[in-house]
Design a protein around this motif. Structure first.
Motif, PDB file in Angstrom:
ATOM      1  N   LEU A 197      10.612  -8.289 -17.832  1.00 47.99           N
ATOM      2  CA  LEU A 197      10.811  -9.373 -17.848  1.00 47.99           C
ATOM      3  C   LEU A 197       9.804 -10.098 -19.435  1.00 47.99           C
ATOM      4  N   GLU A 198       9.006  -8.614 -19.352  1.00 42.76           N
ATOM      5  CA  GLU A 198       8.236  -8.341 -20.117  1.00 42.76           C
ATOM      6  C   GLU A 198       8.821  -8.413 -21.967  1.00 42.76           C
ATOM      7  N   GLY A 199      10.149  -7.595 -21.659  1.00 47.15           N
ATOM      8  CA  GLY A 199      11.129  -7.470 -23.450  1.00 47.15           C
ATOM      9  C   GLY A 199      10.893  -5.535 -23.015  1.00 47.15           C
ATOM     10  N   LYS A 200      10.269  -5.799 -22.322  1.00 46.80           N
ATOM     11  CA  LYS A 200      10.591  -3.861 -22.189  1.00 46.80           C
ATOM     12  C   LYS A 200      11.628  -3.115 -21.690  1.00 46.80           C
ATOM     13  N   ARG A 201      11.711  -1.648 -21.766  1.00 43.30           N
ATOM     14  CA  ARG A 201      12.923  -0.939 -20.989  1.00 43.30           C
ATOM     15  C   ARG A 201      12.556  -1.571 -19.312  1.00 43.30           C
ATOM     16  N   ALA A 202      13.748  -0.999 -18.593  1.00 49.98           N
ATOM     17  CA  ALA A 202      13.281  -1.006 -17.373  1.00 49.98           C
ATOM     18  C   ALA A 202      13.181  -0.053 -16.818  1.00 49.98           C
ATOM     19  N   ASN A 203      12.037   0.268 -17.378  1.00 53.19           N
ATOM     20  CA  ASN A 203      11.191   2.172 -15.830  1.00 53.19           C
ATOM     21  C   ASN A 203      10.513   1.665 -15.877  1.00 53.19           C
ATOM     22  N   PRO A 204      10.417   1.790 -14.267  1.00 54.60           N
ATOM     23  CA  PRO A 204       9.469   1.918 -13.144  1.00 54.60           C
ATOM     24  C   PRO A 204       7.725   2.038 -13.241  1.00 54.60           C
ATOM     25  N   ARG A 205       7.084   1.540 -13.162  1.00 58.04           N
ATOM     26  CA  ARG A 205       5.883   1.648 -13.430  1.00 58.04           C
ATOM     27  C   ARG A 205       5.258   2.770 -12.962  1.00 58.04           C
ATOM     28  N   ALA A 206       4.328   3.341 -12.784  1.00 58.19           N
ATOM     29  CA  ALA A 206       3.473   4.509 -11.961  1.00 58.19           C
ATOM     30  C   ALA A 206       2.718   3.152 -10.999  1.00 58.19           C
ATOM     31  N   LYS A 207       2.468   3.813 -10.006  1.00 54.00           N
ATOM     32  CA  LYS A 207       1.759   3.054  -9.104  1.00 54.00           C
ATOM     33  C   LYS A 207       0.477   4.144  -8.443  1.00 54.00           C
ATOM     34  N   PRO A 208      -1.432   3.419  -8.618  1.00 52.43           N
ATOM     35  CA  PRO A 208      -1.657   2.013  -8.632  1.00 52.43           C
ATOM     36  C   PRO A 208      -1.479   1.981 -10.930  1.00 52.43           C
ATOM     37  N   PRO A 209      -2.315   0.630 -10.911  1.00 54.03           N
ATOM     38  CA  PRO A 209      -2.317   0.097 -10.366  1.00 54.03           C
ATOM     39  C   PRO A 209      -1.104  -0.639  -9.592  1.00 54.03           C
ATOM     40  N   PHE A 210      -1.466  -1.820  -8.824  1.00 53.25           N
ATOM     41  CA  PHE A 210       0.070  -2.227  -8.059  1.00 53.25           C
ATOM     42  C   PHE A 210       0.338  -3.621  -9.205  1.00 53.25           C
ATOM     43  N   PRO A 211       1.055  -4.154  -8.462  1.00 53.36           N
ATOM     44  CA  PRO A 211       1.458  -5.390  -9.327  1.00 53.36           C
ATOM     45  C   PRO A 211       0.511  -6.550  -8.692  1.00 53.36           C
ATOM     46  N   GLN A 212      -0.268  -6.865  -7.723  1.00 52.77           N
ATOM     47  CA  GLN A 212      -0.173  -7.589  -7.081  1.00 52.77           C
ATOM     48  C   GLN A 212      -2.002  -7.780  -8.440  1.00 52.77           C
ATOM     49  N   VAL A 213      -2.462  -6.563  -8.338  1.00 48.86           N
ATOM     50  CA  VAL A 213      -3.654  -6.345  -9.361  1.00 48.86           C
ATOM     51  C   VAL A 213      -3.521  -6.978 -10.613  1.00 48.86           C
ATOM     52  N   SER A 214      -2.511  -5.779 -11.551  1.00 47.38           N
ATOM     53  CA  SER A 214      -1.856  -5.611 -12.717  1.00 47.38           C
ATOM     54  C   SER A 214      -0.805  -5.964 -12.627  1.00 47.38           C
ATOM     55  N   GLY A 215       0.011  -7.033 -13.351  1.00 42.65           N
ATOM     56  CA  GLY A 215       1.490  -6.716 -12.689  1.00 42.65           C
ATOM     57  C   GLY A 215       1.972  -7.221 -14.694  1.00 42.65           C
ATOM     58  N   LEU A 216       2.737  -8.438 -14.665  1.00 38.52           N
ATOM     59  CA  LEU A 216       3.162  -8.939 -15.509  1.00 38.52           C
ATOM     60  C   LEU A 216       2.438  -9.823 -16.300  1.00 38.52           C
ATOM     61  N   PHE A 217       2.559  -8.814 -17.673  1.00 36.40           N
ATOM     62  CA  PHE A 217       1.075  -8.676 -19.052  1.00 36.40           C
ATOM     63  C   PHE A 217      -0.226  -8.474 -18.497  1.00 36.40           C
ATOM     64  N   GLY A 218      -0.292  -7.811 -17.408  1.00 36.66           N
ATOM     65  CA  GLY A 218      -1.632  -7.308 -17.147  1.00 36.66           C
ATOM     66  C   GLY A 218      -1.744  -8.064 -15.621  1.00 36.66           C
ATOM     67  N   LYS A 219      -1.208  -9.088 -15.466  1.00 32.44           N
ATOM     68  CA  LYS A 219      -2.449 -10.376 -14.805  1.00 32.44           C
ATOM     69  C   LYS A 219      -1.837  -9.825 -13.351  1.00 32.44           C
ATOM     70  N   PRO A 220      -2.051 -10.192 -11.817  1.00 36.29           N
ATOM     71  CA  PRO A 220      -1.879 -10.477 -11.059  1.00 36.29           C
ATOM     72  C   PRO A 220      -0.861 -11.061 -10.866  1.00 36.29           C
ATOM     73  N   THR A 221      -0.101 -10.225 -10.120  1.00 33.11           N
ATOM     74  CA  THR A 221       1.572 -10.430  -9.858  1.00 33.11           C
ATOM     75  C   THR A 221       2.467 -10.455  -8.543  1.00 33.11           C
ATOM     76  N   ILE A 222       3.138 -11.782  -7.837  1.00 31.43           N
ATOM     77  CA  ILE A 222       2.972 -11.550  -6.739  1.00 31.43           C
ATOM     78  C   ILE A 222       5.240 -11.016  -6.957  1.00 31.43           C
ATOM     79  N   VAL A 223       5.871 -10.077  -6.306  1.00 32.64           N
ATOM     80  CA  VAL A 223       7.052  -9.975  -6.515  1.00 32.64           C
ATOM     81  C   VAL A 223       7.753 -10.186  -4.929  1.00 32.64           C
ATOM     82  N   ASN A 224       8.712 -11.381  -4.899  1.00 30.33           N
ATOM     83  CA  ASN A 224       9.475 -10.971  -4.171  1.00 30.33           C
ATOM     84  C   ASN A 224      10.674 -11.796  -3.714  1.00 30.33           C
ATOM     85  N   ASN A 225      11.715 -11.723  -2.660  1.00 33.89           N
ATOM     86  CA  ASN A 225      13.130 -11.877  -3.218  1.00 33.89           C
ATOM     87  C   ASN A 225      13.391 -12.675  -3.147  1.00 33.89           C
ATOM     88  N   VAL A 226      15.089 -13.242  -3.154  1.00 34.77           N
ATOM     89  CA  VAL A 226      15.045 -14.989  -3.155  1.00 34.77           C
ATOM     90  C   VAL A 226      15.361 -15.082  -1.254  1.00 34.77           C
TER      91      VAL A 226
END
Length: 451
Positions: A197-226
């Motif tokens: 979504l940020e325009g980068k290669r779709a590689n998984p990130r190391a966790k932590p930090p988890f997306p709820q704290v640092s996700g999209l553009f480094g901001k808290p992010t929740i990702v949920n299924n449809v």
């Protein structure tokens, strides 16, 4: 206007119409946006979070993690603060994972194409709850019809002041964007999705930090299924206790179950959570086609362990499927019948996973092609008994805790369970120097042709 009857016992699919989904006027006439209005206009974000937590909603994307607990990890507002509290992070994001690429799974597509306004309403509720002013729907690129209908629903929602500034006079602002994916299976992993979504290669990130704290553009992010998010309008409209009462067991709500393979009526059905495999496979899908017998099934899409006929009465919920040795996953059952080769089926699945590996870590990048090479030899009658030992070793090398993300462990789930339940098939391939099922089919065709 709508002629639909909103059946509370089948909340997710009661208004689904693939031929002509409801526009915003029809959706509102059928009871739509009631939950969103209640949340945004009458409740604080903290109160909304408590509703989600009390409902017991679990993620429907495969992991089954409690949704309210996941959201609680986001830096939240106090109960008395509104969505413009300066003590909270400047930006938060809600992202809907609509990149449905799990083989044997097509439940989200039904919701996306059949009732797009339900997801738009869900995004409003979810974003308001976590204090986000921007939200994204990350859509599988091949879902052209879903993209068209979602964008139309988003445009209508803006026109009717359900998106944009001062939503329904509440003071809350939300902008919703539809992002069409370039398409990779790995984007089902939430941090790989965020990178894409940020325009980068779709590689998984190391966790932590988890997306709820640092996700999209480094901001808290929740990702949920449809499917997970689509429960929100109904929970807020009818209440958490109503949601719990939909299911007879400890996993509340309904589930969209699916069945594919050589069954009489493949398809999707919304049912109370915890229906048995038998009820889905024989009660809804009509059982196997005439002349075929069940050998095994993958209960939750391609990346789950095989179960067999002895498991038909296992309830399809998170705990019971796990106790049986597999995962509920997406609840999309893939059937293996006695006229298809289990080795060939696993080979087909591993070819997919090898192709879709992001290549970031060695066990997945090199392990999946190695498995494909071994299975290809066995399927074509060129395998050895030592190859079976190698497959067992690879299952261990690629297991949980030894890879960067869950793609490789998911890929070997059908492999390791096939070695357990269909071990004799592997041995027959090696000892007979061919695939017994395909060889038998070829001989039958020759005899029929000769007659």
């Amino acid at each position: 206007m709508s002629s639909f009857v909103n059946d509370p016992s089948m909340p997710l699919t009661a208004l689904v119409n693939i031929a002509e989904p409801l526009d915003i006027r029809g959706y509102i006439a059928a009871g739509g946006y009631v939950g969103a209005k209640k949340a945004v206009c009458e409740m604080s974000p903290q109160q909304c979070l408590e509703v989600v937590q009390d409902s017991g909603l679990k993620g429907r994307g495969g992991a089954g993690f409690p949704t309210g607990m996941k959201w609680s990890f986001v830096p939240m507002f106090s109960a008395d603060d509104g969505p413009n509290n300066s003590a909270a992070p400047d930006n938060k994001y809600l992202v809907c994972n609509a990149d449905e690429m799990e083989p044997g799974t097509f439940k989200d597509r039904l919701l996306l194409e059949g009732i797009p306004h339900q997801l738009v309403e869900s995004m409003i509720i979810g974003a308001y709850t976590i204090g986000a002013n921007k939200a994204y729907i990350f859509l599988r690129g091949e879902y052209f019809l879903a993209a068209q209908r979602l964008q139309a629903a988003i445009d209508q929602a803006y026109q009717a002041n359900w998106l944009g500034s001062n939503i329904q006079g509440s003071g809350y602002q939300l902008d919703l964007y539809l992002h069409t994916s370039a398409g990779r299976y790995i984007c089902g992993e939430e941090t790989a999705l965020i990178n894409a979504l940020e325009g980068k290669r779709a590689n998984p990130r190391a966790k932590p930090p988890f997306p709820q704290v640092s996700g999209l553009f480094g901001k808290p992010t929740i990702v949920n299924n449809v499917e997970t998010l689509s429960n929100l309008p109904h929970i807020f409209k009818h209440g958490g206790e109503w949601f719990k009462a939909l299911s007879p067991n400890s996993d509340p709500g309904t589930k969209i179950y699916g069945a594919s393979g050589r069954v009489k009526t493949p398809g999707l059905w919304e049912m109370p959570m915890g229906k048995t495999i038998r009820e889905v496979l024989y009660g809804k899908a009509g059982g196997l086609q005439d002349g075929l017998k069940l050998r095994g099934l993958l209960p939750g899409g391609a990346s789950t362990d095989f179960l067999t006929e002895q498991h038909l009465d296992v309830p399809m919920d998170y705990d019971n499927i796990a106790k049986a040795g597999s995962r509920l996953g997406t609840a999309g059952i893939i059937v293996l019948d006695d006229h298809n080769c289990p080795v060939g089926m696993v080979l087909n699945l591993l070819q997919f996973f090898a192709q879709e590996s992001c290549g970031y870590c060695t066990p997945c990048r090199d392990g999946t092609p190695w498995v494909v090479e071994i299975l290809t030899r066995i399927e074509h009658g060129q395998g050895t008994l030592a190859d079976i030992d190698s497959l067992h070793q690879l299952c261990d090398f690629m297991w949980i805790g030894k890879t960067h993300c869950a793609l490789a462990p998911g890929a070997v789930e059908p492999l390791r369970s096939s070695l357990k339940y269909f071990h004799d098939d592997y041995i027959e391939h090696i000892e007979q120097g061919c695939c017994p099922i395909h060889q038998g089919s070829a001989k039958t065709k020759q005899v029929q042709g000769g007659n």
